[in-house]
Design an enzyme around this catalytic site. Sequence first.
Site, PDB file in Angstrom:
ATOM      1  N   HIS A   1     -14.595   1.232  -2.727  1.00  0.00           N
ATOM      2  CA  HIS A   1     -13.767   0.850  -1.898  1.00  0.00           C
ATOM      3  C   HIS A   1     -12.761   1.283  -0.852  1.00  0.00           C
ATOM      4  CE1 HIS A   1     -14.467  -2.385  -5.193  1.00  0.00           C
ATOM      5  NE2 HIS A   1     -15.624  -2.705  -4.771  1.00  0.00           N
TER       6      HIS A   1
ATOM      7  N   ASN B   1     -14.522   1.390 -22.275  1.00  0.00           N
ATOM      8  CA  ASN B   1     -13.198   0.923 -22.051  1.00  0.00           C
ATOM      9  C   ASN B   1     -12.849   0.245 -23.558  1.00  0.00           C
ATOM     10  OD1 ASN B   1     -11.939  -2.558 -21.440  1.00  0.00           O
ATOM     11  ND2 ASN B   1     -13.201  -2.224 -19.892  1.00  0.00           N
TER      12      ASN B   1
ATOM     13  N   ILE C   1     -10.222   3.003  -5.544  1.00  0.00           N
ATOM     14  CA  ILE C   1      -9.060   3.967  -4.308  1.00  0.00           C
ATOM     15  C   ILE C   1      -7.976   4.728  -4.908  1.00  0.00           C
ATOM     16  CG2 ILE C   1      -9.293   1.653  -3.302  1.00  0.00           C
ATOM     17  CD1 ILE C   1      -6.582   1.256  -3.449  1.00  0.00           C
ATOM     18  N   ASP C   2      -8.440   5.633  -5.727  1.00  0.00           N
ATOM     19  CA  ASP C   2      -6.769   6.412  -5.964  1.00  0.00           C
ATOM     20  C   ASP C   2      -7.110   8.505  -5.289  1.00  0.00           C
ATOM     21  OD1 ASP C   2      -8.140   7.718  -8.312  1.00  0.00           O
ATOM     22  OD2 ASP C   2      -7.013   5.915  -9.107  1.00  0.00           O
TER      23      ASP C   2
ATOM     24  N   GLY D   1     -11.273  -3.040 -24.025  1.00  0.00           N
ATOM     25  CA  GLY D   1     -11.644  -3.927 -24.340  1.00  0.00           C
ATOM     26  C   GLY D   1     -13.392  -3.958 -24.116  1.00  0.00           C
TER      27      GLY D   1
ATOM     28  N   THR E   1     -14.071  -0.698 -16.644  1.00  0.00           N
ATOM     29  CA  THR E   1     -14.254  -1.570 -15.119  1.00  0.00           C
ATOM     30  C   THR E   1     -14.734  -3.230 -15.742  1.00  0.00           C
ATOM     31  OG1 THR E   1     -15.697  -2.682 -13.434  1.00  0.00           O
ATOM     32  CG2 THR E   1     -16.714  -1.088 -14.847  1.00  0.00           C
ATOM     33  N   SER E   2     -13.503  -4.181 -15.267  1.00  0.00           N
ATOM     34  CA  SER E   2     -13.497  -5.779 -16.234  1.00  0.00           C
ATOM     35  C   SER E   2     -15.128  -6.240 -15.514  1.00  0.00           C
ATOM     36  CB  SER E   2     -12.019  -6.108 -15.339  1.00  0.00           C
ATOM     37  OG  SER E   2     -12.804  -5.992 -13.798  1.00  0.00           O
TER      38      SER E   2
ATOM     39  N   TYR F   1       0.355  -1.428   0.039  1.00  0.00           N
ATOM     40  CA  TYR F   1      -0.247   0.275  -0.219  1.00  0.00           C
ATOM     41  C   TYR F   1       1.153   1.015   0.243  1.00  0.00           C
ATOM     42  CZ  TYR F   1      -4.145  -2.089  -0.184  1.00  0.00           C
ATOM     43  OH  TYR F   1      -5.466  -3.354  -0.728  1.00  0.00           O
TER      44      TYR F   1
ATOM     45  N   CYS G   1      -1.702   4.620  15.251  1.00  0.00           N
ATOM     46  CA  CYS G   1      -2.663   5.299  15.972  1.00  0.00           C
ATOM     47  C   CYS G   1      -1.965   6.451  16.733  1.00  0.00           C
ATOM     48  CB  CYS G   1      -3.685   4.053  16.669  1.00  0.00           C
ATOM     49  SG  CYS G   1      -5.680   5.408  16.752  1.00  0.00           S
TER      50      CYS G   1
HETATM   51  N1  LIG Z   1      -7.269   3.278  -9.123  1.00  0.00           N
HETATM   52  C1  LIG Z   1      -7.074   2.383  -8.228  1.00  0.00           C
HETATM   53  O1  LIG Z   1      -8.116   2.974  -7.508  1.00  0.00           O
HETATM   54  C2  LIG Z   1      -7.415   1.168  -8.784  1.00  0.00           C
HETATM   55  C3  LIG Z   1      -6.449   0.511  -9.679  1.00  0.00           C
HETATM   56  C4  LIG Z   1      -6.216  -0.559  -9.536  1.00  0.00           C
HETATM   57  C5  LIG Z   1      -6.914  -1.526  -9.136  1.00  0.00           C
HETATM   58  N2  LIG Z   1      -7.964  -0.870  -8.245  1.00  0.00           N
HETATM   59  C6  LIG Z   1      -8.982  -1.972  -7.258  1.00  0.00           C
HETATM   60  O2  LIG Z   1      -9.214  -3.048  -8.158  1.00  0.00           O
HETATM   61  C7  LIG Z   1     -10.255  -3.656  -8.258  1.00  0.00           C
HETATM   62  C8  LIG Z   1     -10.673  -3.482  -9.376  1.00  0.00           C
HETATM   63  O3  LIG Z   1     -11.298  -3.800  -9.979  1.00  0.00           O
HETATM   64  P1  LIG Z   1     -12.009  -2.747 -11.072  1.00  0.00           P
HETATM   65  O4  LIG Z   1     -13.223  -3.704 -12.226  1.00  0.00           O
HETATM   66  O5  LIG Z   1     -12.200  -1.214 -10.937  1.00  0.00           O
HETATM   67  O6  LIG Z   1     -10.676  -2.760 -12.333  1.00  0.00           O
HETATM   68  P2  LIG Z   1      -9.750  -3.954 -13.181  1.00  0.00           P
HETATM   69  O7  LIG Z   1      -8.411  -3.689 -13.093  1.00  0.00           O
HETATM   70  O8  LIG Z   1     -10.562  -5.610 -13.339  1.00  0.00           O
HETATM   71  O9  LIG Z   1     -10.526  -3.380 -14.534  1.00  0.00           O
HETATM   72  C9  LIG Z   1      -9.861  -2.261 -15.314  1.00  0.00           C
HETATM   73  C10 LIG Z   1     -10.746  -2.157 -16.483  1.00  0.00           C
HETATM   74  O10 LIG Z   1     -10.286  -1.290 -17.519  1.00  0.00           O
HETATM   75  C11 LIG Z   1      -9.972  -1.283 -18.374  1.00  0.00           C
HETATM   76  N3  LIG Z   1      -9.373  -0.210 -19.116  1.00  0.00           N
HETATM   77  C12 LIG Z   1      -7.918  -0.492 -18.670  1.00  0.00           C
HETATM   78  N4  LIG Z   1      -7.881   0.851 -19.443  1.00  0.00           N
HETATM   79  C13 LIG Z   1      -8.369   1.787 -19.819  1.00  0.00           C
HETATM   80  C14 LIG Z   1      -8.832   2.734 -20.687  1.00  0.00           C
HETATM   81  N5  LIG Z   1      -7.463   3.688 -20.662  1.00  0.00           N
HETATM   82  N6  LIG Z   1     -10.038   3.434 -20.990  1.00  0.00           N
HETATM   83  C15 LIG Z   1     -10.532   2.404 -20.301  1.00  0.00           C
HETATM   84  N7  LIG Z   1     -10.795   1.531 -20.097  1.00  0.00           N
HETATM   85  C16 LIG Z   1      -9.110   1.226 -19.664  1.00  0.00           C
HETATM   86  C17 LIG Z   1      -9.440  -2.808 -18.733  1.00  0.00           C
HETATM   87  O11 LIG Z   1     -10.131  -3.016 -19.805  1.00  0.00           O
HETATM   88  C18 LIG Z   1     -10.329  -3.689 -17.726  1.00  0.00           C
HETATM   89  O12 LIG Z   1     -11.563  -4.040 -17.955  1.00  0.00           O
HETATM   90  C19 LIG Z   1     -11.546  -2.490  -7.810  1.00  0.00           C
HETATM   91  O13 LIG Z   1     -11.331  -3.316  -6.989  1.00  0.00           O
HETATM   92  C20 LIG Z   1     -10.730  -1.053  -7.319  1.00  0.00           C
HETATM   93  O14 LIG Z   1     -10.426  -0.605  -5.894  1.00  0.00           O
HETATM   94  C21 LIG Z   1      -7.993  -0.112  -7.764  1.00  0.00           C
HETATM   95 ZN   LIG Z   2      -6.549   3.951  17.535  1.00  0.00          ZN
END
Ligand SMILES: NC(=O)c1ccc[n+]([C@@H]2O[C@H](COP(=O)([O-])OP(=O)(O)OC[C@H]3O[C@@H](n4cnc5c(N)ncnc54)[C@H](O)[C@@H]3O)[C@@H](O)[C@H]2O)c1
Ligand SMILES: [Zn+2]
Length: 303
Positions: A152, A269, A136-137, A271, A244-245, A96, A201
Amino acid sequence: MMIIHQLTAKMQAPRVFCRTQRTLAGLFRHSSDMADFREVFSKAKRVAIITGAGVSAESGLPTFRGAGGIWRKWKTQDLATPEAFSRNPSSVWEFYHHWREMTLAAKPNTAHRAIAECEARLSKQGRSVVVITQTIDGLHHSAGSRHILEIHGNLFKTRCLSCGDVEVNRKSPICAALEGKGSPDTDAIDAQIPVNALPRCKEHDCNGLLRPDVIWFGETLDSHVLTKVEKELDSCDLCLVVGTSAVVYPAAMFAPQVASRGVPVAEFNTGVTPNTTRFMYHFQGPCGTTLPIALARHESEVI
Ligand SMILES: NC(=O)c1ccc[n+]([C@@H]2O[C@H](COP(=O)([O-])OP(=O)(O)OC[C@H]3O[C@@H](n4cnc5c(N)ncnc54)[C@H](O)[C@@H]3O)[C@@H](O)[C@H]2O)c1
Ligand SMILES: [Zn+2]
Protein backbone atom coordinates in the site's frame (compact mmCIF):
# COMPACT_ATOMS: atom_id res chain seq x y z
CA MET A 1 -2.71 -17.43 -9.13
CA MET A 2 -4.83 -14.39 -10.06
CA ILE A 3 -5.00 -11.41 -7.73
CA ILE A 4 -7.42 -8.48 -8.02
CA HIS A 5 -5.45 -5.26 -8.28
CA GLN A 6 -7.77 -2.54 -7.00
CA LEU A 7 -7.82 -1.43 -3.36
CA THR A 8 -11.29 -1.91 -1.93
CA ALA A 9 -12.71 -2.18 1.57
CA LYS A 10 -15.55 -4.55 2.25
CA MET A 11 -17.17 -4.38 5.63
CA GLN A 12 -18.47 -7.91 5.10
CA ALA A 13 -16.88 -10.81 3.35
CA PRO A 14 -18.51 -11.53 -0.01
CA ARG A 15 -21.49 -13.92 0.21
CA VAL A 16 -19.75 -16.84 -1.39
CA PHE A 17 -16.98 -16.63 1.24
CA CYS A 18 -19.53 -16.76 4.08
CA ARG A 19 -21.05 -19.91 2.68
CA THR A 20 -17.66 -21.59 2.29
CA GLN A 21 -16.75 -20.49 5.77
CA ARG A 22 -19.82 -22.07 7.33
CA THR A 23 -19.10 -25.34 5.56
CA LEU A 24 -15.44 -25.29 6.54
CA ALA A 25 -16.14 -24.27 10.11
CA GLY A 26 -17.78 -27.62 10.70
CA LEU A 27 -14.96 -29.60 9.09
CA PHE A 28 -11.91 -27.64 9.93
CA ARG A 29 -11.34 -26.47 13.46
CA HIS A 30 -8.42 -24.16 13.84
CA SER A 31 -5.95 -24.84 16.59
CA SER A 32 -4.36 -22.54 19.16
CA ASP A 33 -1.70 -25.09 20.05
CA MET A 34 1.54 -23.09 20.09
CA ALA A 35 3.78 -26.18 20.53
CA ASP A 36 2.19 -27.72 17.45
CA PHE A 37 2.66 -24.48 15.47
CA ARG A 38 6.31 -24.33 16.59
CA GLU A 39 6.95 -27.81 15.16
CA VAL A 40 5.56 -26.70 11.80
CA PHE A 41 7.58 -23.46 12.02
CA SER A 42 10.81 -25.39 12.74
CA LYS A 43 10.46 -27.26 9.42
CA ALA A 44 9.43 -24.32 7.22
CA LYS A 45 11.91 -23.15 4.59
CA ARG A 46 10.00 -20.19 3.15
CA VAL A 47 7.91 -18.17 5.58
CA ALA A 48 5.55 -15.44 4.34
CA ILE A 49 4.33 -12.98 6.98
CA ILE A 50 1.36 -10.84 5.95
CA THR A 51 0.86 -7.86 8.25
CA GLY A 52 -1.82 -5.20 8.68
CA ALA A 53 -2.34 -2.11 10.81
CA GLY A 54 -2.65 -4.28 13.98
CA VAL A 55 1.10 -5.05 13.89
CA SER A 56 1.76 -1.37 14.66
CA ALA A 57 -1.04 -0.90 17.22
CA GLU A 58 1.34 -1.54 20.12
CA SER A 59 3.64 1.17 18.75
CA GLY A 60 0.77 3.58 19.45
CA LEU A 61 -0.47 3.88 15.85
CA PRO A 62 -4.25 3.50 15.61
CA THR A 63 -5.77 0.91 13.31
CA PHE A 64 -8.42 2.04 10.82
CA ARG A 65 -11.15 -0.06 12.32
CA GLY A 66 -10.22 0.77 15.90
CA ALA A 67 -11.08 3.83 17.99
CA GLY A 68 -8.49 5.97 16.16
CA GLY A 69 -10.03 5.27 12.75
CA ILE A 70 -11.88 8.60 12.66
CA TRP A 71 -10.09 11.88 11.85
CA ARG A 72 -12.22 14.92 12.73
CA LYS A 73 -15.58 13.72 11.42
CA TRP A 74 -14.32 11.55 8.59
CA LYS A 75 -13.64 7.85 8.30
CA THR A 76 -10.29 7.05 6.75
CA GLN A 77 -12.02 5.40 3.79
CA ASP A 78 -13.50 8.83 2.97
CA LEU A 79 -10.14 10.65 3.12
CA ALA A 80 -7.85 8.09 1.51
CA THR A 81 -9.29 8.47 -1.96
CA PRO A 82 -8.22 10.34 -5.14
CA GLU A 83 -11.61 12.10 -5.16
CA ALA A 84 -11.08 13.49 -1.64
CA PHE A 85 -7.62 14.74 -2.65
CA SER A 86 -8.85 16.55 -5.76
CA ARG A 87 -11.80 18.05 -3.84
CA ASN A 88 -9.84 19.09 -0.78
CA PRO A 89 -6.06 18.57 -0.99
CA SER A 90 -5.54 20.73 2.10
CA SER A 91 -7.58 18.45 4.41
CA VAL A 92 -6.09 15.28 2.97
CA TRP A 93 -2.58 16.68 3.50
CA GLU A 94 -3.51 17.71 7.05
CA PHE A 95 -4.61 14.12 7.68
CA TYR A 96 -1.37 12.64 6.28
CA HIS A 97 0.73 15.25 8.07
CA HIS A 98 -0.91 14.11 11.34
CA TRP A 99 -0.08 10.49 10.48
CA ARG A 100 3.51 11.29 9.49
CA GLU A 101 4.16 13.19 12.73
CA MET A 102 2.61 10.39 14.85
CA THR A 103 4.64 7.79 12.98
CA LEU A 104 7.92 9.72 13.26
CA ALA A 105 7.48 9.59 17.03
CA ALA A 106 6.64 5.85 17.05
CA LYS A 107 9.11 3.00 17.55
CA PRO A 108 8.95 -0.59 16.31
CA ASN A 109 7.39 -2.89 18.92
CA THR A 110 8.18 -6.45 20.01
CA ALA A 111 6.16 -7.89 17.09
CA HIS A 112 8.15 -5.96 14.45
CA ARG A 113 11.37 -6.94 16.20
CA ALA A 114 10.44 -10.64 16.48
CA ILE A 115 9.80 -10.70 12.71
CA ALA A 116 13.10 -8.95 11.90
CA GLU A 117 15.11 -11.19 14.26
CA CYS A 118 13.48 -14.28 12.79
CA GLU A 119 14.43 -13.21 9.25
CA ALA A 120 18.06 -12.57 10.23
CA ARG A 121 18.34 -15.91 12.07
CA LEU A 122 16.62 -18.05 9.44
CA SER A 123 18.62 -16.50 6.59
CA LYS A 124 21.80 -17.89 8.21
CA GLN A 125 20.17 -21.33 8.00
CA GLY A 126 19.33 -20.97 4.28
CA ARG A 127 15.66 -20.33 5.09
CA SER A 128 13.73 -17.20 4.09
CA VAL A 129 11.21 -14.79 5.58
CA VAL A 130 9.30 -12.22 3.55
CA VAL A 131 7.07 -9.52 5.03
CA ILE A 132 4.08 -8.60 2.86
CA THR A 133 2.65 -5.56 4.57
CA GLN A 134 -0.40 -3.34 4.31
CA THR A 135 1.15 -0.89 6.77
CA ILE A 136 2.50 2.36 5.35
CA ASP A 137 4.45 3.38 8.46
CA GLY A 138 7.85 1.84 7.61
CA LEU A 139 8.22 0.30 11.09
CA HIS A 140 9.17 -3.15 9.72
CA HIS A 141 12.10 -1.44 8.03
CA SER A 142 13.06 0.42 11.22
CA ALA A 143 12.99 -2.88 13.12
CA GLY A 144 15.55 -4.36 10.70
CA SER A 145 13.41 -6.48 8.35
CA ARG A 146 15.05 -6.52 4.92
CA HIS A 147 12.77 -8.49 2.64
CA ILE A 148 9.61 -6.34 2.71
CA LEU A 149 6.88 -5.87 0.11
CA GLU A 150 4.90 -2.72 0.96
CA ILE A 151 1.74 -3.25 -1.04
CA HIS A 152 0.00 0.00 0.00
CA GLY A 153 3.02 2.32 -0.34
CA ASN A 154 4.79 4.38 2.29
CA LEU A 155 3.87 7.52 4.27
CA PHE A 156 7.41 8.84 3.86
CA LYS A 157 7.42 8.83 0.09
CA THR A 158 5.83 11.50 -2.07
CA ARG A 159 4.74 11.38 -5.69
CA CYS A 160 4.53 14.45 -7.96
CA LEU A 161 1.22 14.80 -9.77
CA SER A 162 2.96 16.66 -12.64
CA CYS A 163 6.20 14.78 -13.35
CA GLY A 164 5.53 11.52 -11.48
CA ASP A 165 8.79 11.74 -9.52
CA VAL A 166 8.78 9.59 -6.35
CA GLU A 167 11.02 10.70 -3.47
CA VAL A 168 11.70 9.59 0.09
CA ASN A 169 10.71 12.49 2.34
CA ARG A 170 10.92 12.35 6.15
CA LYS A 171 10.78 16.13 6.71
CA SER A 172 8.89 17.29 9.77
CA PRO A 173 6.74 19.18 8.98
CA ILE A 174 6.72 18.30 5.29
CA CYS A 175 6.05 22.00 4.47
CA ALA A 176 5.86 25.20 6.54
CA ALA A 177 2.10 25.65 6.06
CA LEU A 178 1.37 22.30 7.76
CA GLU A 179 3.30 23.19 10.93
CA GLY A 180 0.97 22.66 13.91
CA LYS A 181 -1.92 21.54 11.66
CA GLY A 182 -3.68 18.18 11.28
CA SER A 183 -5.29 17.84 14.72
CA PRO A 184 -7.74 14.90 14.63
CA ASP A 185 -10.15 16.56 17.12
CA THR A 186 -13.74 16.79 15.94
CA ASP A 187 -13.82 20.55 16.64
CA ALA A 188 -10.48 21.34 14.92
CA ILE A 189 -10.73 24.06 12.27
CA ASP A 190 -9.95 23.14 8.66
CA ALA A 191 -6.61 24.85 7.82
CA GLN A 192 -7.70 25.55 4.19
CA ILE A 193 -4.11 25.82 3.02
CA PRO A 194 -3.84 27.30 -0.51
CA VAL A 195 -2.74 24.63 -2.96
CA ASN A 196 0.56 26.37 -3.78
CA ALA A 197 1.56 26.29 -0.08
CA LEU A 198 1.05 22.49 0.12
CA PRO A 199 4.05 20.17 -0.49
CA ARG A 200 5.45 20.91 -3.98
CA CYS A 201 7.93 19.10 -6.24
CA LYS A 202 11.56 20.27 -6.08
CA GLU A 203 12.59 18.35 -9.21
CA HIS A 204 14.03 20.63 -11.96
CA ASP A 205 11.72 23.57 -11.13
CA CYS A 206 8.70 21.32 -11.67
CA ASN A 207 6.80 22.72 -8.66
CA GLY A 208 3.96 20.20 -9.21
CA LEU A 209 1.64 19.30 -6.32
CA LEU A 210 2.93 16.32 -4.30
CA ARG A 211 0.73 13.58 -2.86
CA PRO A 212 1.63 10.85 -0.40
CA ASP A 213 2.90 7.81 -2.33
CA VAL A 214 0.31 5.49 -0.83
CA ILE A 215 -2.44 3.50 -2.52
CA TRP A 216 -5.85 5.07 -2.00
CA PHE A 217 -9.19 3.27 -2.06
CA GLY A 218 -10.27 2.72 -5.67
CA GLU A 219 -6.65 2.86 -6.95
CA THR A 220 -4.70 0.05 -8.52
CA LEU A 221 -1.87 -1.61 -6.63
CA ASP A 222 1.60 -1.57 -8.22
CA SER A 223 1.68 -4.53 -10.58
CA HIS A 224 5.44 -5.12 -10.05
CA VAL A 225 4.89 -5.42 -6.31
CA LEU A 226 1.86 -7.68 -6.83
CA THR A 227 3.84 -9.97 -9.13
CA LYS A 228 6.45 -10.36 -6.39
CA VAL A 229 3.69 -11.00 -3.82
CA GLU A 230 2.18 -13.67 -6.06
CA LYS A 231 5.54 -15.42 -6.34
CA GLU A 232 6.01 -15.42 -2.57
CA LEU A 233 2.48 -16.67 -1.89
CA ASP A 234 2.88 -19.46 -4.43
CA SER A 235 6.16 -20.68 -2.99
CA CYS A 236 5.86 -20.27 0.79
CA ASP A 237 5.48 -23.34 2.97
CA LEU A 238 4.22 -21.45 6.03
CA CYS A 239 2.18 -18.26 6.23
CA LEU A 240 1.49 -15.98 9.19
CA VAL A 241 -1.21 -13.31 8.99
CA VAL A 242 -0.83 -10.64 11.64
CA GLY A 243 -3.12 -7.78 12.72
CA THR A 244 -5.27 -7.48 9.65
CA SER A 245 -9.05 -7.25 9.63
CA ALA A 246 -9.29 -9.14 6.31
CA VAL A 247 -11.75 -6.65 4.83
CA VAL A 248 -9.35 -4.66 2.62
CA TYR A 249 -8.84 -6.26 -0.79
CA PRO A 250 -6.80 -7.60 -2.48
CA ALA A 251 -4.71 -8.25 0.70
CA ALA A 252 -7.64 -10.05 2.35
CA MET A 253 -7.34 -12.79 -0.29
CA PHE A 254 -3.65 -13.53 0.17
CA ALA A 255 -3.73 -15.84 3.21
CA PRO A 256 -6.90 -17.75 2.14
CA GLN A 257 -5.20 -18.44 -1.21
CA VAL A 258 -2.17 -19.87 0.56
CA ALA A 259 -4.46 -21.96 2.81
CA SER A 260 -6.28 -23.30 -0.27
CA ARG A 261 -2.95 -24.88 -1.39
CA GLY A 262 -2.97 -26.86 1.87
CA VAL A 263 -0.14 -24.75 3.34
CA PRO A 264 -0.43 -24.04 7.10
CA VAL A 265 -1.59 -20.50 7.87
CA ALA A 266 -1.50 -19.02 11.38
CA GLU A 267 -3.49 -15.94 12.26
CA PHE A 268 -2.37 -13.58 15.04
CA ASN A 269 -5.05 -11.09 15.99
CA THR A 270 -6.70 -9.60 19.07
CA GLY A 271 -10.03 -10.77 17.67
CA VAL A 272 -11.43 -13.03 14.98
CA THR A 273 -11.77 -12.06 11.31
CA PRO A 274 -13.96 -13.23 8.41
CA ASN A 275 -11.07 -15.57 7.49
CA THR A 276 -10.30 -17.14 10.88
CA THR A 277 -12.09 -20.43 10.21
CA ARG A 278 -10.13 -20.93 6.97
CA PHE A 279 -6.79 -21.14 8.76
CA MET A 280 -5.04 -23.97 10.56
CA TYR A 281 -3.98 -21.85 13.56
CA HIS A 282 -5.40 -18.84 15.34
CA PHE A 283 -3.56 -17.12 18.21
CA GLN A 284 -5.76 -14.56 19.87
CA GLY A 285 -4.14 -11.66 21.70
CA PRO A 286 -1.80 -8.73 21.09
CA CYS A 287 0.82 -9.79 18.54
CA GLY A 288 3.52 -8.03 20.58
CA THR A 289 3.04 -10.89 23.05
CA THR A 290 2.16 -13.84 20.81
CA LEU A 291 4.65 -13.35 17.94
CA PRO A 292 7.87 -13.30 20.00
CA ILE A 293 6.83 -16.70 21.42
CA ALA A 294 5.82 -18.08 18.03
CA LEU A 295 8.99 -16.96 16.22
CA ALA A 296 11.60 -17.56 18.94
CA ARG A 297 14.52 -19.86 18.16
CA HIS A 298 13.30 -23.47 18.06
CA GLU A 299 15.36 -26.11 19.87
CA SER A 300 16.09 -27.81 16.53
CA GLU A 301 17.78 -24.66 15.14
CA VAL A 302 21.53 -25.17 15.29
CA ILE A 303 22.73 -21.70 14.21
N1 LIG B 1 0.24 1.66 10.75
C1 LIG B 1 -0.20 1.75 9.49
O1 LIG B 1 0.57 1.81 8.55
C2 LIG B 1 -1.67 1.77 9.25
C3 LIG B 1 -2.55 2.12 10.27
C4 LIG B 1 -3.92 2.15 9.99
C5 LIG B 1 -4.36 1.79 8.74
N2 LIG B 1 -3.48 1.44 7.77
C6 LIG B 1 -4.03 1.05 6.43
O2 LIG B 1 -5.38 0.70 6.65
C7 LIG B 1 -5.87 -0.36 5.87
C8 LIG B 1 -6.60 -1.23 6.86
O3 LIG B 1 -6.46 -2.61 6.77
P1 LIG B 1 -5.78 -3.52 7.90
O4 LIG B 1 -6.39 -4.87 7.80
O5 LIG B 1 -4.30 -3.38 7.78
O6 LIG B 1 -6.15 -2.85 9.29
P2 LIG B 1 -7.53 -2.67 10.06
O7 LIG B 1 -7.42 -1.40 10.82
O8 LIG B 1 -8.68 -2.87 9.15
O9 LIG B 1 -7.53 -3.90 11.08
C9 LIG B 1 -6.62 -4.04 12.13
C10 LIG B 1 -6.68 -5.47 12.64
O10 LIG B 1 -5.67 -5.62 13.63
C11 LIG B 1 -6.21 -6.26 14.76
N3 LIG B 1 -5.40 -5.80 15.90
C12 LIG B 1 -5.49 -4.61 16.56
N4 LIG B 1 -4.53 -4.55 17.50
C13 LIG B 1 -3.82 -5.71 17.43
C14 LIG B 1 -2.70 -6.23 18.14
N5 LIG B 1 -2.08 -5.55 19.12
N6 LIG B 1 -2.25 -7.48 17.81
C15 LIG B 1 -2.86 -8.21 16.83
N7 LIG B 1 -3.92 -7.75 16.12
C16 LIG B 1 -4.38 -6.50 16.42
C17 LIG B 1 -7.67 -5.88 14.81
O11 LIG B 1 -8.44 -6.85 15.48
C18 LIG B 1 -8.02 -5.84 13.30
O12 LIG B 1 -8.40 -7.12 12.85
C19 LIG B 1 -4.67 -0.89 5.18
O13 LIG B 1 -4.79 -0.47 3.87
C20 LIG B 1 -3.46 -0.16 5.80
O14 LIG B 1 -2.59 0.28 4.79
C21 LIG B 1 -2.15 1.42 8.01
ZN1 LIG C 1 7.44 17.09 -10.32
